[in-house]
Every structure is written in structure tokens, then in C-alpha cells.
Design an enzyme around this catalytic site. Structure first.
Site, PDB file in Angstrom:
ATOM      1  N   HIS A 172      -1.728  -0.087   5.812  1.00 27.11           N
ATOM      2  CA  HIS A 172      -1.777   0.631   4.516  1.00 27.11           C
ATOM      3  C   HIS A 172      -3.151   1.290   4.398  1.00 27.11           C
ATOM      4  O   HIS A 172      -4.154   0.615   4.176  1.00 27.11           O
ATOM      5  CB  HIS A 172      -1.565  -0.345   3.352  1.00 27.11           C
ATOM      6  CG  HIS A 172      -1.517   0.329   2.005  1.00 27.11           C
ATOM      7  ND1 HIS A 172      -0.488   0.115   1.109  1.00 27.11           N
ATOM      8  CD2 HIS A 172      -2.366   1.191   1.395  1.00 27.11           C
ATOM      9  CE1 HIS A 172      -0.715   0.817   0.009  1.00 27.11           C
ATOM     10  NE2 HIS A 172      -1.858   1.490   0.164  1.00 27.11           N
ATOM     11  N   HIS A 226       4.927   0.275  -3.842  1.00 26.93           N
ATOM     12  CA  HIS A 226       3.827  -0.054  -4.748  1.00 26.93           C
ATOM     13  C   HIS A 226       4.475  -0.852  -5.876  1.00 26.93           C
ATOM     14  O   HIS A 226       5.142  -0.288  -6.740  1.00 26.93           O
ATOM     15  CB  HIS A 226       3.144   1.209  -5.285  1.00 26.93           C
ATOM     16  CG  HIS A 226       1.972   0.895  -6.168  1.00 26.93           C
ATOM     17  ND1 HIS A 226       0.676   1.105  -5.783  1.00 26.93           N
ATOM     18  CD2 HIS A 226       1.915   0.329  -7.402  1.00 26.93           C
ATOM     19  CE1 HIS A 226      -0.142   0.704  -6.739  1.00 26.93           C
ATOM     20  NE2 HIS A 226       0.589   0.224  -7.738  1.00 26.93           N
ATOM     21  N   LYS A 240       7.563   5.714   1.270  1.00 25.71           N
ATOM     22  CA  LYS A 240       6.797   4.977   0.265  1.00 25.71           C
ATOM     23  C   LYS A 240       7.339   5.237  -1.128  1.00 25.71           C
ATOM     24  O   LYS A 240       7.486   6.387  -1.552  1.00 25.71           O
ATOM     25  CB  LYS A 240       5.324   5.424   0.348  1.00 25.71           C
ATOM     26  CG  LYS A 240       4.406   4.815  -0.695  1.00 25.71           C
ATOM     27  CD  LYS A 240       4.000   3.383  -0.383  1.00 25.71           C
ATOM     28  CE  LYS A 240       3.285   2.701  -1.534  1.00 25.71           C
ATOM     29  NZ  LYS A 240       1.849   2.759  -1.439  1.00 25.71           N
ATOM     30  N   ASP A 278      -5.603  -0.901   2.434  1.00 24.21           N
ATOM     31  CA  ASP A 278      -5.600  -0.069   1.225  1.00 24.21           C
ATOM     32  C   ASP A 278      -6.961   0.569   1.009  1.00 24.21           C
ATOM     33  O   ASP A 278      -7.371   0.801  -0.134  1.00 24.21           O
ATOM     34  CB  ASP A 278      -5.155  -0.861  -0.018  1.00 24.21           C
ATOM     35  CG  ASP A 278      -4.786   0.054  -1.173  1.00 24.21           C
ATOM     36  OD1 ASP A 278      -4.602   1.268  -0.954  1.00 24.21           O
ATOM     37  OD2 ASP A 278      -4.701  -0.451  -2.307  1.00 24.21           O
ATOM     38  N   HIS A 336      -5.419   4.995   3.086  1.00 24.12           N
ATOM     39  CA  HIS A 336      -5.540   6.327   2.494  1.00 24.12           C
ATOM     40  C   HIS A 336      -6.637   7.082   3.234  1.00 24.12           C
ATOM     41  O   HIS A 336      -7.785   6.631   3.291  1.00 24.12           O
ATOM     42  CB  HIS A 336      -5.922   6.231   1.010  1.00 24.12           C
ATOM     43  CG  HIS A 336      -4.907   5.477   0.203  1.00 24.12           C
ATOM     44  ND1 HIS A 336      -3.839   6.091  -0.416  1.00 24.12           N
ATOM     45  CD2 HIS A 336      -4.771   4.154  -0.039  1.00 24.12           C
ATOM     46  CE1 HIS A 336      -3.103   5.174  -1.029  1.00 24.12           C
ATOM     47  NE2 HIS A 336      -3.653   3.986  -0.814  1.00 24.12           N
ATOM     48  N   HIS A 383       0.113  -4.379  -0.769  1.00 28.09           N
ATOM     49  CA  HIS A 383      -1.081  -4.944  -1.415  1.00 28.09           C
ATOM     50  C   HIS A 383      -0.757  -5.935  -2.519  1.00 28.09           C
ATOM     51  O   HIS A 383      -1.075  -5.700  -3.681  1.00 28.09           O
ATOM     52  CB  HIS A 383      -2.020  -3.839  -1.924  1.00 28.09           C
ATOM     53  CG  HIS A 383      -1.361  -2.652  -2.585  1.00 28.09           C
ATOM     54  ND1 HIS A 383      -0.395  -2.777  -3.559  1.00 28.09           N
ATOM     55  CD2 HIS A 383      -1.535  -1.317  -2.403  1.00 28.09           C
ATOM     56  CE1 HIS A 383      -0.026  -1.569  -3.952  1.00 28.09           C
ATOM     57  NE2 HIS A 383      -0.689  -0.677  -3.255  1.00 28.09           N
TER      58      HIS A 383
HETATM   59  C1  NCD Z   1      -5.002   4.091  -4.157  1.00 27.19           C
HETATM   60  C2  NCD Z   1      -5.557   5.501  -4.041  1.00 27.19           C
HETATM   61  O1  NCD Z   1      -6.669   5.731  -4.495  1.00 27.19           O
HETATM   62  O2  NCD Z   1      -4.880   6.370  -3.482  1.00 27.19           O
HETATM   63  N1  NCD Z   1      -5.753   3.366  -5.131  1.00 27.19           N
HETATM   64  C3  NCD Z   1      -5.896   2.033  -5.226  1.00 27.19           C
HETATM   65  O3  NCD Z   1      -6.530   1.562  -6.189  1.00 27.19           O
HETATM   66  N2  NCD Z   1      -5.376   1.227  -4.344  1.00 27.19           N
HETATM   67  C4  NCD Z   1      -3.547   4.132  -4.463  1.00 27.19           C
HETATM   68  C5  NCD Z   1      -2.824   2.817  -4.321  1.00 27.19           C
HETATM   69  O4  NCD Z   1      -2.609   2.322  -3.221  1.00 27.19           O
HETATM   70  O5  NCD Z   1      -2.451   2.242  -5.357  1.00 27.19           O
HETATM   71 ZN    ZN Z   2      -2.868   2.257  -1.385  1.00 28.60          ZN
END
Ligand code: NCD
Ligand code: ZN
Length: 356
Positions: free
Chosen positions: A17, A140, A103, A251, A19, A178
Site C-alpha cells: 500500500h 479503505h 481500490k 501507506d 502513495h 491499513h
Molecule cells: C492517504 C493519502 O494522503 O493519499 N492519506 C492517509 O492519511 N493515509 C490516503 C489514504 O490511504 O487514506
Molecule cells: Zn493510503
């Protein structure tokens, strides 16, 4: 896994996971993941989101071009589900090997999720078709009703949305992303199949009080929110248990500091640079270093139906902590790296030739 108390060799880890964003942020953050992990599940919550196979392919190529030549890293792409998602396109993406998972964001649950799903019952028939493709649905897992207390949203979602979904489509292979609660852990433990969960390093380290220690700490603000200590302990026990249905998803979610240190700061913790070191610390502290490889390198791949990475990583304990990276600069701005609140005494290196 080979080990002594100061040295362990594990299969190269994956991040299930992640970003990465786009543009300058992508260019700057990618190497922290690609130097450490063999693969990562790339989240599709860009602005605009990654909705189609074509968009996922473009994003994949863009990321791949930026991976440093000496790194051996494969981004695994996901599609952002909406009530309009097209099963033919998803099927095509899976068939071509472009799409690894889809997702599901409840609309409004987190960063860039306003295009997400408002009413999950409207996509039941789509999800039934997805279950036939044998790819995981990543969720999520937070309710979005503003009347529900923010700390209760995961437990509420599990009871009112996820449990009914599991009953309706038991064949759907799900990853609850998460998880942050004892309820989340218990729900995985109670299910017999087709359900697994990712756990982040930060939820193993901070609890909800960490966000307010001597003042508000925006860099510990993420979604789902960290919960009470009892929940953190449940997550640690799950991660170190060796149960194959718990695995790492960092995450890691970079945001520029000026968007986090803000009157309405955004959610996300950037942990890619030190995620593995943090985990080695937690597993060692809990006398569970022998379970680290399962959590970071084996369980996720198995659940996704993929082979483990063929190369290895060596983790070594150092006597004196190295100077840790506190932030990375992005033009005139910066992105703060997750501060675990303790010294990191583990380092790691790729170990192509350290055969077991
Ligand atoms: C994530 C993001 O910033 O894209 N933020 C987070 O707090 N984890 C999005 C997510 O996974 O919820
Ligand atoms: Zn995330």
C-alpha cells in the site's frame, strides 16, 4: 530467513500500500521505496484518480521511467473504483497484466476520494464480476457518515458494510487496508478465507495521544486515525503473530509540509525512507525478528498469488544510530519524514548474492 541477533537476511520486502503521487513529488519520493522494496501496490487516488486501464498503464510507464537504473522495482497498479467503473476495462487490464487490484474508497473517506463509492450496494454486481477475475479488492475501511465519531469509523464500517459485503460475495478476495483497531484484527482472525489486512509501520508505533503530545502534531495525522493504545497493541500482536493474513502496507503518503502544517491540514504520513528500519525495531523489541520476513516479504505476495522476490535483503543492527533523514526538499518546500520517536538502530542493504 538466516539470523543472528545482530544480522538477519530476509527475502526482499514488498510494500502492499503506497502513495507515490505525480510530478516533482513522485520524482523525489520514488527512490526511497524502489531502493528498499521489490514491488509496491500503487494507490490510484491521484487528482484526477486512476480510473481506467489506459490511465494505469500511463502512470505505470511514468513511474517505471523514473526508477533509478540500479534499482530493481516493479510498481503494481490499481484502479480507483467508482459506481461507473467498467468491468470490461478492468478485465482487459487484468488480462494484460496492467492491473493488479482495484481500490474501493467510500466517497469522502480520505485524500482525493470524493469520486469514490457513495453506496456500496450500487456496485454489488460489479464486485461479483470482479470476484471472478481473481484479483483482490482493496478497501479503505471507514464509514463516512459525519455523525459517526472519527475514531469509530473503522469499527462501524466493518460491522455495517464489510460484514454484509462478505456475506453477499464470499468469493471476493479482500484486503482491508491499513487496519487501526482491535475490531479490524478480530474481523480478520474470525474469517476463514478471502480476507487479509495490511498494517502500517506508523500504526504499530503511535497511538492517538501521539497526535496531541504537548501540542498538535500534524505529521502524525493520517487516515484512518491512530487509535487508543489497546488498539496499537492489538496491531502489534497481529503483525508479529506470523498469521499470513497480516502483511505490510506502509501507506507512505507524502504531502508538502505547508499542506500538513495548516489550519486544515491534510492526512498522510511519509514513511518510505525509514519504514523497514522502524519495523525491524518493533519486531526486535517484541522478540519476534523471526516473524519479520513473513510480514514484510512473504505473506502479501502469497495472498496476491505472486511469488516472493528472488533477491534478499540484509538487516544489520548498528551500535550508533546513523543521522536520520528528517525531511526531503521539494523546491522551496519540504516533506517531513515519519519520526518514530526512537533512534533507529537497524540498517538494511540489498543482498542479491546472499543466498539462503
Ligand atoms: C492517504 C493519502 O494522503 O493519499 N492519506 C492517509 O492519511 N493515509 C490516503 C489514504 O490511504 O487514506
Ligand atoms: Zn493510503
Amino acid at each position: 530467513m538466516q539470523s543472528s541477533s545482530q544480522n538477519i537476511i530476509i527475502r526482499k520486502p514488498d510494500d502492499w500500500h503506497l502513495h507515490l503521487r505525480t510530478g516533482t513529488i513522485l520524482k523525489k519520493v520514488l527512490k526511497y521505496t524502489s531502493s528498499t522494496f521489490g514491488r509496491a501496490i500503487i494507490m490510484p487516488n491521484l487528482d484526477p484518480p486512476v480510473l481506467t486501464t489506459n490511465q494505469a498503464w500511463t502512470y505505470f510507464q511514468h513511474i517505471s521511467e523514473l526508477v533509478p537504473k540500479t534499482h530493481n522495482f516493479k510498481p503494481l497498479m490499481t484502479l480507483f473504483l467508482t459506481e461507473q467503473s467498467d468491468i470490461l476495462d478492468i478485465r482487459e487490464g487484468v488480462k494484460k497484466g496492467i492491473v493488479t487490484a482495484v481500490k474501493l474508497y467510500p466517497a469522502g473517506s480520505t485524500t482525493n476520494s470524493s469520486n469514490g463509492v457513495r453506496d456500496i450496494s450500487r456496485i454489488y454486481s460489479l464486485l461479483e464480476k470482479i470476484s471472478l477475475l481473481n484479483i483482490p479488492l482493496l478497501i479503505h475501511g471507514e464509514a463516512t457518515d459525519p455523525k459517526i465519531d472519527v475514531f469509530d469509523r473503522e469499527a462501524f464500517f466493518i460491522e455495517n458494510t464489510l460484514a454484509p459485503l462478505r456475506k453477499k460475495i464470499p468469493e471476493l478476495r479482500i484486503v482491508l487496508e491499513h487496519i487501526t483497531t482491535k475490531e479490524g484484527v478480530d474481523f480478520i482472525l474470525e474469517s476463514d478465507r478471502n480476507l487479509a489486512a495490511t498494517i502500517t509501520p506508523h500504526h504499530l508505533i503511535i497511538n492517538r495521544s501521539s497526535m496531541f503530545l504537548n501540542g498538535i502534531r500534524p505529521h502524525y495525522y493520517c487516515l484512518p486515525l491512530a487509535k487508543r493504545e489497546v488498539h496499537r497493541l492489538a496491531l502489534v500482536n497481529a503483525a508479529i503473530s506470523g498469521n499470513p493474513r497480516f502483511f505490510l502496507g506502509t501507506d507512505s503518503a507524502p504531502h508538502l509540509d505547508n499542506f500538513k502544517e495548516n489550519a486544515c491540514g491534510c492526512a498522510g504520513i511519509f514513511s518510505a525512507p525509514n519504514a523497514l528500519k522502524c519495523l525491524a525495531h518493533i519486531f526486535e523489541k517484541n522478540a519476534a525478528l523471526d516473524k519479520l520476513e513473513g510480514f514484510v516479504s512473504l505473506n502479501g505476495a502469497k495472498y496476491y498469488g505472486l511469488p516472493a522476490n528472488s533477491s534478499y535483503t540484509r538487516l544489520s543492527k548498528v551500535i550508533k544510530p546513523e543521522e536520520e533523514l528528517k525531511s526531503i526538499s521539494i523546491g522551496k518546500n519540504k516533506i517531513t519524514v515519519f519520526d518514530p520517536g526512537f533512534s533507529l538502530l537497524w540498517k538494511h542493504e540489498n543482498a542479491l548474492d546472499f543466498k539462503k
